[in-house]
Scaffold this motif. Sequence first.
Motif, mmCIF file in Angstrom:
data_model
loop_
_atom_site.group_PDB
_atom_site.id
_atom_site.type_symbol
_atom_site.label_atom_id
_atom_site.label_comp_id
_atom_site.label_asym_id
_atom_site.label_seq_id
_atom_site.Cartn_x
_atom_site.Cartn_y
_atom_site.Cartn_z
ATOM 1 N N ASP A 72 4.762 -17.315 -1.255
ATOM 2 C CA ASP A 72 4.332 -15.917 -1.154
ATOM 3 C C ASP A 72 4.625 -15.105 -2.404
ATOM 4 N N VAL A 73 5.046 -15.759 -3.476
ATOM 5 C CA VAL A 73 5.398 -15.057 -4.719
ATOM 6 C C VAL A 73 4.315 -15.316 -5.764
ATOM 7 N N ASP B 219 5.479 -10.017 -4.042
ATOM 8 C CA ASP B 219 6.107 -10.839 -3.009
ATOM 9 C C ASP B 219 6.248 -9.999 -1.748
ATOM 10 N N PRO B 220 6.510 -10.633 -0.604
ATOM 11 C CA PRO B 220 6.571 -9.882 0.654
ATOM 12 C C PRO B 220 7.714 -8.872 0.728
ATOM 13 N N HIS B 221 8.782 -9.053 -0.029
ATOM 14 C CA HIS B 221 9.932 -8.162 0.056
ATOM 15 C C HIS B 221 9.806 -6.947 -0.854
ATOM 16 N N ASN B 222 9.318 -7.136 -2.076
ATOM 17 C CA ASN B 222 9.250 -6.049 -3.053
ATOM 18 C C ASN B 222 7.847 -5.486 -3.233
ATOM 19 N N GLY B 223 6.828 -6.115 -2.642
ATOM 20 C CA GLY B 223 5.463 -5.654 -2.811
ATOM 21 C C GLY B 223 4.934 -5.989 -4.191
#
Length: 134
Positions: free
Chosen positions: A84-85, A107-111
Motif C-alpha cells: 500500500d506504499v 500510504d494508508p497512514h499518512n495519505g
Amino acid sequence: MKVIILAAVIVCNVSAGLIAPSPYGYARPYGVAHVAAPIAVARPAAYAAAVDDYDPNPQYSYAYDIQDALTGDSKSQHETRSGDVVQGSYSLVDPDGTRRTVEYTADPHNGFNAVVHREPLGAVKAVAPVAAYH
C-alpha cells in the motif's frame, strides 16, 4: 388547420383521461406503465479469475524520460509501489525556464504527501518554431 385540430384532439383525450401524460414529455396510452426491465450482468470468466487472483501485496515499478531537443520538451517520472506504499517523483521544465521536481509518497497512514523543488536551468533553449499549415 389540420395541426390545430390534431392538437385539440390530443388535448381533449389527455383531459378526458384516455391518454396519460408521460413524465418523459410525450403522451402514451392510458394504463401502459413504464417498467424498467431488469438488467442481467454477465461477467466474463477473465473477471472471475481476476477477482480470485487478488494480490494482497501488489508491486510495480515504472519510469520514463523524455528529452526532445527539437521542441525543448523535457520531463520524466518514476514510481514504485510495494503493498500500500507508493513512492515516486516527476519533473518538468516550466515555461519560465525552471525545472520543477515533485517527490511524493502515499500510504494508508499518512495519505498523499508531496514536496516540490524548483531549480533554475543554465541555458534555456528556444523552442523551434512549428511549421505553419497552409
